[in-house]
Design a protein around this motif. Structure first.
Motif: not given
Length: 186
Positions: A137-149
């Motif tokens: 879940d941390a991987k997915k959370f970071h991927l979603e956040m990073w895609a936005f950034v």
């Protein structure tokens, strides 16, 4: 007879960084580097076996410069470290457009290990610790956040838009809080 001037790897990489800043990634070639260094191409190929090796060294230097942005932003203490990293990434895209494009907006289909892959793991670990998520879940959370950034950073790097830093900060907080709330429900 005057002594020969020794051109080092560091000199060549510094010249390559300056060329990228001015002309983009396509500007890296032996002829332009030799002109910049006021030498023949011989020192370039004495220090690097191939242009690919030189480009990779330039990528590593660009990654180092991007990390310096992140470290400085974290050390300022204005934002929590995870957010500071995102803000620094966006600032790097705004201030170092061509280096950002070199690092993050190139064809990567044949790349395996990149200089910046380590930072993704560090950020995933931070999310896992701060939000209390399992690794997947941390991987997915970071991927979603990073895609936005990355989307905001790409718009800055390509001059698509320019936003006020306070608005950028608010946007990052909104998305982070929204993701956190979403993952807490699961």
């Amino acid at each position: 007879m005057p002594p020969k001037i020794r051109i080092t790897k560091k000199d060549i990489i510094s010249a390559a960084i300056e060329i990228v800043r001015e002309k983009g990634e396509q500007g890296i070639n032996a002829r332009l580097l030799a002109q910049r260094l006021q030498c023949s191409t011989q020192p370039i190929f004495s220090n690097f076996e191939t242009m690919e090796e030189l480009v990779f060294a330039t990528l590593e230097k660009a990654d180092e410069l991007c990390r310096e942005y992140m470290i400085k932003e974290i050390e300022k203490g204005t934002f929590p470290s995870y957010k500071a990293t995102g803000m620094a990434y966006i600032r790097f895209a705004k201030e170092e457009k061509e280096l950002f494009k070199l690092l993050y907006m190139r064809d990567r289909r044949d790349e395996k290990n990149t200089p910046e892959s380590k930072i993704n793991k560090e950020m995933e670990d931070t999310v896992q610790k701060n939000v209390g998520l399992e690794e997947i879940d941390a991987k997915k959370f970071h991927l979603e956040m990073w895609a936005f950034v990355h989307g905001i950073a790409s718009m800055f790097a390509t001059n698509f838009l320019s936003l006020d830093w306070e608005l950028v900060s608010d946007m990052l907080t909104d998305v982070y809080q929204g993701l956190k709330k979403q993952y807490e429900k699961e």
